[in-house]
Write a protein that holds these residues in place. Structure first.
Motif, PDB file in Angstrom:
ATOM      1  N   THR A 181      30.343  17.389 -40.808  1.00  0.00           N
ATOM      2  CA  THR A 181      29.010  17.091 -40.277  1.00  0.00           C
ATOM      3  C   THR A 181      29.069  15.950 -39.277  1.00  0.00           C
TER       4      THR A 181
ATOM      5  N   ARG B  48      30.331  17.344 -36.039  1.00  0.00           N
ATOM      6  CA  ARG B  48      29.291  18.130 -35.353  1.00  0.00           C
ATOM      7  C   ARG B  48      28.252  17.234 -34.687  1.00  0.00           C
ATOM      8  N   ALA B  49      27.979  16.088 -35.311  1.00  0.00           N
ATOM      9  CA  ALA B  49      26.980  15.156 -34.764  1.00  0.00           C
ATOM     10  C   ALA B  49      27.581  14.224 -33.711  1.00  0.00           C
TER      11      ALA B  49
ATOM     12  N   TRP C 283      26.585   5.001 -38.635  1.00  0.00           N
ATOM     13  CA  TRP C 283      26.066   5.704 -37.460  1.00  0.00           C
ATOM     14  C   TRP C 283      25.046   4.839 -36.728  1.00  0.00           C
TER      15      TRP C 283
ATOM     16  N   ALA D 238      22.139   7.950 -32.495  1.00  0.00           N
ATOM     17  CA  ALA D 238      22.678   9.254 -32.910  1.00  0.00           C
ATOM     18  C   ALA D 238      21.709  10.043 -33.783  1.00  0.00           C
ATOM     19  N   ARG D 239      20.506   9.549 -34.001  1.00  0.00           N
ATOM     20  CA  ARG D 239      19.572  10.210 -34.934  1.00  0.00           C
ATOM     21  C   ARG D 239      19.311  11.674 -34.569  1.00  0.00           C
ATOM     22  N   GLU D 240      19.040  11.951 -33.313  1.00  0.00           N
ATOM     23  CA  GLU D 240      18.747  13.341 -32.918  1.00  0.00           C
ATOM     24  C   GLU D 240      19.959  14.245 -33.131  1.00  0.00           C
ATOM     25  N   ARG D 241      21.152  13.745 -32.845  1.00  0.00           N
ATOM     26  CA  ARG D 241      22.369  14.544 -33.056  1.00  0.00           C
ATOM     27  C   ARG D 241      22.582  14.819 -34.548  1.00  0.00           C
ATOM     28  N   LEU D 242      22.289  13.821 -35.390  1.00  0.00           N
ATOM     29  CA  LEU D 242      22.414  14.026 -36.832  1.00  0.00           C
ATOM     30  C   LEU D 242      21.421  15.079 -37.310  1.00  0.00           C
TER      31      LEU D 242
ATOM     32  N   ALA E  53      22.549  18.440 -36.515  1.00  0.00           N
ATOM     33  CA  ALA E  53      23.686  18.847 -37.350  1.00  0.00           C
ATOM     34  C   ALA E  53      23.258  19.169 -38.785  1.00  0.00           C
TER      35      ALA E  53
END
Length: 193
Positions: free
Chosen positions: A32, A35-36, A50, A54-58, A61
Motif C-alpha cells: 500500500t 502504491r501511494a 507519511w 500524501a493524503r490524497e495518494r493514500l 490507494a
C-alpha cells in the motif's frame, strides 16, 4: 485486511507527519505504501511515516483514515506493534541480521541493507562519539552520502563503504545500497561472521 492512517500531527522537515499501519501484515503495508508513492525509507519497523501532502495518494490507494488513538489500538490488535521499549532491541536484531547477511567483519550500531527503512540520525557534535558517522547510498551507482563531525568519522565511513562494497560485489555483483550509523569503538556491536 486494511491499511490505516492517522492525522498528521508531528512536525519535521517543514511539514506535518502521520503514521500508516496495517491490521494484518507488513507485506500489505509495504504494498500500500508503494502504491501511494511513499518512499521506502519512511518505513520504521512497524509503520510508515507519511507527510500530510500524501493524503490524497493514500486515499486513492485505499487507506482508511482513523483517529490517533484508534490507530494505536488497531496496531496493537494486529500483533505487529513494536512497543517503544522494544524498539532498540528490534533495531539491533535487524542490524545483526543485515550485517550477517552481508558478511561484515563487525556489526555496526545501526544498519540497513537495501532501501526499506532508515537508521538513526547522526548524534550532534556534542553527543557523538569520536569517529561517529552516518552513511547512506540510495542505489549502486550513486556516491555515498557521508555525515561525520571529524576526520576519524570520514575515514571510518570510507573503510565501512570499501568493505560493504567488496562484500556486496561478491554476493550480488553490484555495490552496497543502504544506510549505516556507526563509530569506531570497543567492539560493543560484537562481531558477525
Amino acid at each position: 485486511m486494511s491499511v490505516f492512517a492517522d492525522t498528521p500531527r508531528w512536525p519535521r522537515h517543514g511539514t506535518m507527519w502521520g503514521h500508516l499501519i496495517s491490521d494484518d501484515s507488513l507485506e500489505e503495508l509495504h504494498e500500500t505504501a508503494a502504491r501511494a508513492g511513499l518512499h521506502p525509507r519512511s518505513f520504521d519497523l512497524d509503520h510508515y511515516d507519511w507527510p500530510q501532502e500524501a493524503r490524497e495518494r493514500l486515499a486513492a490507494a485505499g487507506v482508511a483514515f482513523v483517529g490517533n488513538r484508534d490507530l494505536t489500538r488497531i496496531l496493537i490488535a494486529s500483533g505487529l506493534r513494536i512497543p517503544l521499549a522494544d524498539r532498540p532491541a528490534a533495531r539491533r536484531a535487524r542490524t545483526q541480521a543485515h550485517a550477517e547477511e552481508l558478511g561484515l567483519s563487525r556489526v555496526p550500531q545501526d544498519l540497513i541493507t537495501g532501501l526499506r527503512g532508515h537508521v538513526d540520525p547522526l548524534p550532534s557534535r556534542e553527543d557523538a562519539p569520536l569517529g561517529a558517522y552516518r552513511l547512506g547510498r540510495p542505489n549502486p551507482c550513486a556516491l555515498a552520502d557521508i555525515e561525520a563531525h571529524d576526520e576519524l568519522g570520514r575515514l571510518a565511513a570510507q573503510e565501512f563503504l570499501a568493505e560493504a562494497d567488496a562484500l556486496s560485489q561478491g554476493r550480488t555483483g553490484h555495490s552496497w545500497v543502504g544506510q549505516v550509523l556507526d563509530w569506531p569503538g570497543d567492539g560493543e556491536g560484537s562481531h558477525a561472521g
